[in-house]
Design a protein around this motif. Structure first.
Motif, PDB file in Angstrom:
ATOM      1  N   SER A 198      41.997  68.707  20.925  1.00 30.42           N
ATOM      2  CA  SER A 198      41.537  70.066  20.612  1.00 30.42           C
ATOM      3  C   SER A 198      41.073  70.789  21.866  1.00 30.42           C
ATOM      4  O   SER A 198      41.383  71.962  22.079  1.00 30.42           O
ATOM      5  CB  SER A 198      40.401  70.006  19.588  1.00 30.42           C
ATOM      6  N   LEU A 199      40.334  70.077  22.720  1.00 29.43           N
ATOM      7  CA  LEU A 199      39.848  70.685  23.963  1.00 29.43           C
ATOM      8  C   LEU A 199      40.999  71.046  24.904  1.00 29.43           C
ATOM      9  O   LEU A 199      40.926  72.058  25.618  1.00 29.43           O
ATOM     10  CB  LEU A 199      38.883  69.726  24.674  1.00 29.43           C
ATOM     11  N   LYS A 255      43.969  75.379  27.696  1.00 27.03           N
ATOM     12  CA  LYS A 255      45.185  76.116  28.055  1.00 27.03           C
ATOM     13  C   LYS A 255      44.948  77.620  28.069  1.00 27.03           C
ATOM     14  O   LYS A 255      45.623  78.364  28.783  1.00 27.03           O
ATOM     15  CB  LYS A 255      46.303  75.777  27.069  1.00 27.03           C
ATOM     16  N   LYS A 256      43.957  78.062  27.270  1.00 27.41           N
ATOM     17  CA  LYS A 256      43.613  79.484  27.241  1.00 27.41           C
ATOM     18  C   LYS A 256      42.488  79.826  28.208  1.00 27.41           C
ATOM     19  O   LYS A 256      42.522  80.853  28.884  1.00 27.41           O
ATOM     20  CB  LYS A 256      43.215  79.895  25.823  1.00 27.41           C
ATOM     21  N   LYS A 257      41.474  78.948  28.268  1.00 26.52           N
ATOM     22  CA  LYS A 257      40.282  79.261  29.056  1.00 26.52           C
ATOM     23  C   LYS A 257      40.367  78.801  30.511  1.00 26.52           C
ATOM     24  O   LYS A 257      39.750  79.399  31.391  1.00 26.52           O
ATOM     25  CB  LYS A 257      39.043  78.645  28.398  1.00 26.52           C
ATOM     26  N   SER A 258      41.083  77.715  30.744  1.00 28.00           N
ATOM     27  CA  SER A 258      41.156  77.164  32.100  1.00 28.00           C
ATOM     28  C   SER A 258      42.531  76.544  32.346  1.00 28.00           C
ATOM     29  O   SER A 258      42.651  75.331  32.560  1.00 28.00           O
ATOM     30  CB  SER A 258      40.052  76.114  32.296  1.00 28.00           C
ATOM     31  N   PRO A 259      43.587  77.364  32.317  1.00 21.71           N
ATOM     32  CA  PRO A 259      44.957  76.836  32.423  1.00 21.71           C
ATOM     33  C   PRO A 259      45.247  76.106  33.735  1.00 21.71           C
ATOM     34  O   PRO A 259      46.147  75.268  33.792  1.00 21.71           O
ATOM     35  CB  PRO A 259      45.828  78.095  32.282  1.00 21.71           C
ATOM     36  N   ASP A 260      44.484  76.417  34.778  1.00 18.38           N
ATOM     37  CA  ASP A 260      44.711  75.775  36.072  1.00 18.38           C
ATOM     38  C   ASP A 260      43.992  74.441  36.221  1.00 18.38           C
ATOM     39  O   ASP A 260      44.233  73.702  37.182  1.00 18.38           O
ATOM     40  CB  ASP A 260      44.271  76.708  37.216  1.00 18.38           C
ATOM     41  N   GLU A 301      42.476  69.364  32.702  1.00 11.20           N
ATOM     42  CA  GLU A 301      41.809  68.063  32.713  1.00 11.20           C
ATOM     43  C   GLU A 301      40.336  68.199  33.072  1.00 11.20           C
ATOM     44  O   GLU A 301      39.477  67.565  32.455  1.00 11.20           O
ATOM     45  CB  GLU A 301      42.506  67.132  33.713  1.00 11.20           C
ATOM     46  N   GLY A 302      40.025  69.041  34.056  1.00  9.12           N
ATOM     47  CA  GLY A 302      38.632  69.242  34.464  1.00  9.12           C
ATOM     48  C   GLY A 302      37.807  69.884  33.377  1.00  9.12           C
ATOM     49  O   GLY A 302      36.665  69.483  33.124  1.00  9.12           O
ATOM     50  N   PHE A 303      38.382  70.877  32.690  1.00  9.49           N
ATOM     51  CA  PHE A 303      37.691  71.560  31.594  1.00  9.49           C
ATOM     52  C   PHE A 303      37.355  70.572  30.486  1.00  9.49           C
ATOM     53  O   PHE A 303      36.206  70.501  30.008  1.00  9.49           O
ATOM     54  CB  PHE A 303      38.570  72.680  31.043  1.00  9.49           C
ATOM     55  N   THR A 304      38.359  69.788  30.097  1.00 14.17           N
ATOM     56  CA  THR A 304      38.166  68.804  29.022  1.00 14.17           C
ATOM     57  C   THR A 304      37.137  67.756  29.405  1.00 14.17           C
ATOM     58  O   THR A 304      36.259  67.394  28.611  1.00 14.17           O
ATOM     59  CB  THR A 304      39.504  68.120  28.693  1.00 14.17           C
ATOM     60  N   SER A 305      37.223  67.276  30.634  1.00 15.59           N
ATOM     61  CA  SER A 305      36.307  66.235  31.107  1.00 15.59           C
ATOM     62  C   SER A 305      34.862  66.708  31.117  1.00 15.59           C
ATOM     63  O   SER A 305      33.955  65.962  30.734  1.00 15.59           O
ATOM     64  CB  SER A 305      36.717  65.784  32.513  1.00 15.59           C
ATOM     65  N   ASN A 306      34.629  67.948  31.531  1.00 11.20           N
ATOM     66  CA  ASN A 306      33.259  68.478  31.583  1.00 11.20           C
ATOM     67  C   ASN A 306      32.628  68.571  30.202  1.00 11.20           C
ATOM     68  O   ASN A 306      31.430  68.308  30.041  1.00 11.20           O
ATOM     69  CB  ASN A 306      33.266  69.864  32.247  1.00 11.20           C
TER      70      ASN A 306
END
Length: 337
Positions: free
Chosen positions: A90-91, A96-101, A104-109
């Motif tokens: 889900s994250l 993909k919308k909030k931090s497409p670049d 992995e980092g977004f999900t991990s945080n």
């Protein structure tokens, strides 16, 4: 030069002003202390979620995304692993919308805010809010909360994510003090996408508890609404009788599921007709809720006519035609896709 009388009068006035200023300062200090204490009591920072299925995982996810420290608890490590997989997938979609670049980092945080445990007592020892999202059985829910009541700190708020059971009856497994800090917190599936949360107040739920739950759901970027502890709360109280009447229309031969769905989508502006929704929710789930409400009808809490048994619904459930999850309900689905 001031006369003795005038000088005495001015001194008295000065003394009075000083005393009034001191009194005002004391009152302001008391208000500040009260507000500070209220804020500390009501501020929820640590959340425990019981149940790592779709609902529990979704609640844990939105809690973690809002900055809460979350403990996700279930009875087996396998269930917890499945819950974390649900959250991770889900994250990734959110990223993909909030931090497409940096997906992995977004999900991990976000995942850093979530811990897991099968130890129920350990899960609640420092919690500010406990949300239960387990099987829809009043006995199982009561057993869980009765156990947790002695393990959680006194100021911890308890909430059930039940969609059809009496919150008051669940809360009665706890002490009187805890019942004041007990409410329903009904999220909708899928939790990360659905904005609505129903906050259900029992006669014992304190104003402070309601306000704390309202504040934390707003932090989760949800839209909370308030409701008393009535069968079905707001959404299901209106929705379930509507779905049941749609089935009765088909049973009577008044119209087909396809035509009723088209009529409600185009005529009433509903995004999904009743039969598409029934198949999505699950015919067994709808039947289970109706059965529970029939017990409530005996005590006059809901009209008996609204939840009378429907032969067509019972027949489909017995045949295993439960909707999307079984591949067939009122419509047929290709689950291999």
């Amino acid at each position: 030069m001031l006369s003795p009388t005038l000088r005495t009068t001015l001194n008295i006035m000065s003394t009075i002003r000083t005393q009034m200023n001191l009194a005002a300062a004391n009152r302001l200090s008391t208000v500040h202390r009260h507000l500070s204490t209220t804020s500390q009591v009501n501020k929820i920072e640590k959340l425990t979620v019981f149940g790592a299925g779709l609902m529990g995982a979704g609640i844990a996810q939105v809690g973690a995304q809002s900055g809460l420290k979350v403990i996700l608890s279930d009875v087996t490590d396998k269930a917890l692993e499945n819950g974390l997989n649900i959250i991770s997938k889900s994250l990734s979609r959110v990223a993909k919308k909030k931090s497409p670049d940096d997906i992995e980092g977004f999900t991990s945080n976000i995942l850093k805010n979530i811990e897991t445990t099968t130890d129920a007592a350990k899960a609640v020892q420092d919690s500010d809010l406990v949300i239960e999202a387990i099987i829809e059985s009043i006995k199982v829910k009561r057993d869980l909360f009765g156990f947790l009541d002695e393990k959680a700190k006194a100021e911890c708020i308890f909430a059930s994510n039940t969609s059809s059971l009496s919150v008051k009856e669940i809360a009665e497994s706890c002490s009187n003090d805890r019942q004041a800090r007990f409410a329903g917190l009904h999220f909708f599936n899928p939790v990360p996408a659905m904005k609505l949360v129903e906050i259900i107040k029992t006669p014992q739920t304190s104003t402070e508890t309601f306000e704390a739950l309202k504040e934390v759901t707003l932090r989760m970027n949800k839209s909370p609404v308030s409701c008393n502890d009535t069968p079905g709360f707001i959404v299901n109280r209106l929705l379930v009788p509507y779905l049941l009447e749609a089935i009765r229309m088909v049973e009577r031969g008044d119209a087909t599921p396809e035509d009723i769905d088209t009529a409600m989508e185009l005529g009433a502006g509903y995004p999904m007709g009743p039969f598409k929704l029934l198949d999505f929710v699950g015919l067994d789930t709808t039947s289970y809720i109706a059965q529970g409400w029939r017990e409530k009808a005996q005590s006059g809490e809901i009209s008996k006519e609204l939840v009378e048994p429907i032969g067509l619904l019972d027949k489909l459930v017995k045949e295993g035609k439960l909707g999307r999850k079984s591949g067939q309900g009122f419509y047929e689905y290709d689950n291999k896709k």
